[in-house]
Design a protein around this motif. Structure first.
Motif, PDB file in Angstrom:
ATOM      1  N   UNK A   1       5.522  10.439 -21.012  1.00  0.00           N
ATOM      2  CA  UNK A   1       6.584  10.390 -22.013  1.00  0.00           C
ATOM      3  C   UNK A   1       5.981  10.105 -23.382  1.00  0.00           C
ATOM      4  N   UNK A   2       6.177  11.022 -24.318  1.00  0.00           N
ATOM      5  CA  UNK A   2       5.606  10.920 -25.658  1.00  0.00           C
ATOM      6  C   UNK A   2       6.732  10.712 -26.662  1.00  0.00           C
ATOM      7  N   UNK A   3       6.639   9.650 -27.443  1.00  0.00           N
ATOM      8  CA  UNK A   3       7.714   9.349 -28.391  1.00  0.00           C
ATOM      9  C   UNK A   3       7.775  10.358 -29.529  1.00  0.00           C
ATOM     10  N   UNK A   4       6.630  10.805 -30.019  1.00  0.00           N
ATOM     11  CA  UNK A   4       6.613  11.721 -31.143  1.00  0.00           C
ATOM     12  C   UNK A   4       7.030  13.132 -30.704  1.00  0.00           C
ATOM     13  N   UNK A   5       7.510  13.901 -31.666  1.00  0.00           N
ATOM     14  CA  UNK A   5       7.768  15.312 -31.417  1.00  0.00           C
ATOM     15  C   UNK A   5       6.428  16.025 -31.275  1.00  0.00           C
ATOM     16  N   UNK A   6       6.439  17.189 -30.656  1.00  0.00           N
ATOM     17  CA  UNK A   6       5.216  17.974 -30.526  1.00  0.00           C
ATOM     18  C   UNK A   6       4.664  18.305 -31.911  1.00  0.00           C
ATOM     19  N   UNK A   7       3.384  18.053 -32.108  1.00  0.00           N
ATOM     20  CA  UNK A   7       2.745  18.377 -33.383  1.00  0.00           C
ATOM     21  C   UNK A   7       1.266  18.675 -33.161  1.00  0.00           C
ATOM     22  N   UNK A   8       0.585  19.003 -34.235  1.00  0.00           N
ATOM     23  CA  UNK A   8      -0.830  19.402 -34.128  1.00  0.00           C
ATOM     24  C   UNK A   8      -1.721  18.299 -33.575  1.00  0.00           C
ATOM     25  N   UNK A   9      -1.356  17.045 -33.825  1.00  0.00           N
ATOM     26  CA  UNK A   9      -2.228  15.944 -33.427  1.00  0.00           C
ATOM     27  C   UNK A   9      -2.001  15.476 -31.991  1.00  0.00           C
ATOM     28  N   UNK A  10      -0.866  15.856 -31.370  1.00  0.00           N
ATOM     29  CA  UNK A  10      -0.639  15.377 -30.004  1.00  0.00           C
ATOM     30  C   UNK A  10      -0.514  16.492 -28.967  1.00  0.00           C
ATOM     31  N   UNK A  11      -0.721  17.730 -29.394  1.00  0.00           N
ATOM     32  CA  UNK A  11      -0.575  18.830 -28.434  1.00  0.00           C
ATOM     33  C   UNK A  11      -1.641  18.791 -27.345  1.00  0.00           C
ATOM     34  N   UNK A  12      -2.804  18.204 -27.645  1.00  0.00           N
ATOM     35  CA  UNK A  12      -3.867  18.138 -26.644  1.00  0.00           C
ATOM     36  C   UNK A  12      -3.499  17.246 -25.458  1.00  0.00           C
ATOM     37  N   UNK A  13      -2.456  16.421 -25.626  1.00  0.00           N
ATOM     38  CA  UNK A  13      -2.000  15.574 -24.513  1.00  0.00           C
ATOM     39  C   UNK A  13      -1.451  16.414 -23.362  1.00  0.00           C
ATOM     40  N   UNK A  14      -1.169  17.680 -23.641  1.00  0.00           N
ATOM     41  CA  UNK A  14      -0.600  18.555 -22.612  1.00  0.00           C
ATOM     42  C   UNK A  14      -1.627  18.897 -21.534  1.00  0.00           C
ATOM     43  N   UNK A  15      -2.905  18.813 -21.862  1.00  0.00           N
ATOM     44  CA  UNK A  15      -3.940  19.147 -20.878  1.00  0.00           C
ATOM     45  C   UNK A  15      -3.718  18.361 -19.586  1.00  0.00           C
ATOM     46  N   UNK A  16      -3.769  19.079 -18.466  1.00  0.00           N
ATOM     47  CA  UNK A  16      -3.584  18.440 -17.169  1.00  0.00           C
ATOM     48  C   UNK A  16      -2.150  18.486 -16.680  1.00  0.00           C
ATOM     49  N   UNK A  17      -1.234  19.024 -17.486  1.00  0.00           N
ATOM     50  CA  UNK A  17       0.174  19.135 -17.090  1.00  0.00           C
ATOM     51  C   UNK A  17       0.537  20.600 -16.844  1.00  0.00           C
ATOM     52  N   UNK A  18       1.378  20.827 -15.856  1.00  0.00           N
ATOM     53  CA  UNK A  18       1.851  22.186 -15.562  1.00  0.00           C
ATOM     54  C   UNK A  18       3.179  22.484 -16.239  1.00  0.00           C
ATOM     55  N   UNK A  19       3.896  21.435 -16.646  1.00  0.00           N
ATOM     56  CA  UNK A  19       5.217  21.626 -17.235  1.00  0.00           C
ATOM     57  C   UNK A  19       5.362  20.783 -18.498  1.00  0.00           C
ATOM     58  N   UNK A  20       6.097  21.336 -19.471  1.00  0.00           N
ATOM     59  CA  UNK A  20       6.336  20.668 -20.746  1.00  0.00           C
ATOM     60  C   UNK A  20       7.830  20.668 -21.025  1.00  0.00           C
ATOM     61  N   UNK A  21       8.358  19.514 -21.457  1.00  0.00           N
ATOM     62  CA  UNK A  21       9.754  19.439 -21.876  1.00  0.00           C
ATOM     63  C   UNK A  21       9.801  19.116 -23.370  1.00  0.00           C
ATOM     64  N   UNK A  22      10.503  19.950 -24.116  1.00  0.00           N
ATOM     65  CA  UNK A  22      10.638  19.788 -25.558  1.00  0.00           C
ATOM     66  C   UNK A  22      12.054  19.379 -25.921  1.00  0.00           C
ATOM     67  N   UNK A  23      12.208  18.973 -27.179  1.00  0.00           N
ATOM     68  CA  UNK A  23      13.538  18.782 -27.755  1.00  0.00           C
ATOM     69  C   UNK A  23      13.566  19.565 -29.054  1.00  0.00           C
ATOM     70  N   UNK A  24      14.672  19.553 -29.755  1.00  0.00           N
ATOM     71  CA  UNK A  24      14.774  20.290 -31.008  1.00  0.00           C
ATOM     72  C   UNK A  24      13.700  19.832 -31.983  1.00  0.00           C
ATOM     73  N   UNK A  25      13.231  20.754 -32.782  1.00  0.00           N
ATOM     74  CA  UNK A  25      12.201  20.510 -33.801  1.00  0.00           C
ATOM     75  C   UNK A  25      10.812  20.296 -33.227  1.00  0.00           C
ATOM     76  N   UNK A  26      10.624  20.616 -31.937  1.00  0.00           N
ATOM     77  CA  UNK A  26       9.280  20.686 -31.357  1.00  0.00           C
ATOM     78  C   UNK A  26       8.847  22.148 -31.433  1.00  0.00           C
TER      79      UNK A  26
END
Length: 328
Positions: free
Chosen positions: A28-53
């Motif tokens: 669970x990531x508090x920040x919206x998806x951005x350039x500095x935290x997109x690398x956290x996706x590595x190792x995950x098969x699924x991503x859940x976004x909200x508006x403005x991601x």
């Protein structure tokens, strides 16, 4: 199944964990998806976004390289996802087609009551120890007003019921008449609604190329003088410069919005002392005749529960059947 969820506010974490009946391995990531935290996706098969991601080409390419197969959005709208690119890359995607209509409808009513009764204005004055009653505080009772509802889907229908419950006369406009709504509203033309309504609440979807900047100079010119307009739908439906002109001329008596077309530039951020879009800043400066909230309409316990449960079920459906009834 490792699922990473972006834009999870602190108060929402307990809901994500409690509703995880499928045993997903959550990040669970508090920040919206951005350039500095997109690398956290590595190792995950699924991503859940909200508006403005922003799921644009660059971010989607990174997700693909990280091995992501499933892309979920816990929103009704999906204009933050480049669908053409995402489909081209083979992502399985799904959205939340609906959630508690009361969440948005109650915000619309809250806006209306605040603008009619000058609630925010009066509380701000007493906060500053000014207890003088002035002429601006004088108001009509909402039962003596006519409310115009544009768009009578589930949210518009619920808004109509709530306003009728307050005693207001409710008229409505929609391209497609809702038989259930006829119990609470009288359907009229858009021109008639504009001329008769003391309060107009917008609940129609945004259809690119069809109703862009629907609330424009022409729309405003046809209003009943001093009408209140409420937009809890989509920022693309309003021409902010036209709204400012309407407020300054007195044609619009009050305006409230929970949305902007360029809201990702400033919503969910502390903009204190920072430069903003001057047009948006100008609109905000017209308080107390203008009330702005930061896309907070769905920020309720029931709506959040609906969004999370549906998103979790969407992923489960993909995993079990390879398809999903809410797919994009």
């Amino acid at each position: 199944m490792k699922l990473i969820c972006y834009g999870v506010r602190k108060v929402e974490r307990a809901y994500f964990e409690k509703l995880n009946k499928f045993g997903y391995d959550l990040t669970l990531v508090e920040e919206l998806l951005n350039d500095s935290n997109i690398d956290m996706i590595q190792g995950h098969e699924a991503v859940m976004l909200r508006a403005n991601c922003p799921a644009n080409r660059v971010n989607l390419e990174k997700m693909k390289s990280f091995g992501v197969k499933y892309l979920l959005t816990r929103t009704v709208g999906y204009n933050h996802i480049d669908l053409d690119v995402a489909n081209e890359m083979g992502f399985k995607m799904a959205r939340v087609p609906r959630y508690s209509p009361n969440a948005i409808a109650e915000l619309a009513v809250t806006f209306a009551m605040n603008l009619v009764r000058k609630g925010a204005y009066m509380v701000d004055r007493t906060r500053n120890r000014n207890f003088i009653i002035d002429e601006y505080m004088f108001s009509p009772e909402i039962r003596n007003l006519t409310v115009g509802v544009i768009g009578t889907g589930k949210i518009g229908f619920t808004s109509a019921k709530l306003f009728r419950g307050l005693g207001a006369k409710v008229i409505a406009y929609d391209l497609y008449l809702n038989e259930h709504s006829k119990e609470y509203v009288e359907y009229v033309t858009l021109e008639e609604l504009n001329k008769k309504a003391d309060i107009i609440t917008i609940h129609c979807p945004y259809c690119k190329g069809e109703n862009d900047k629907m609330i424009d100079d022409k729309f405003i010119a046809n209003l009943k003088k001093g009408a209140i307009i409420i937009n809890t739908a989509r920022g693309e439906l309003q021409d902010v410069e036209a709204v400012i002109r309407g407020i300054e001329s007195g044609k619009i008596g009050g305006y409230a919005t929970d949305v902007f077309s360029n809201e990702k530039e400033f919503f969910f951020k502390d903009m204190s002392g920072k430069e903003m879009d001057p047009t948006v800043e100008k609109l905000i400066s017209l308080y107390p005749r203008v009330l702005v909230t930061p896309h907070i309409g769905s920020y309720t316990d029931e709506a959040l529960t609906n969004m999370i449960e549906t998103s979790y079920k969407n992923l489960d459906e993909f995993l079990k059947t390879g398809d999903c009834s809410n797919k994009l």
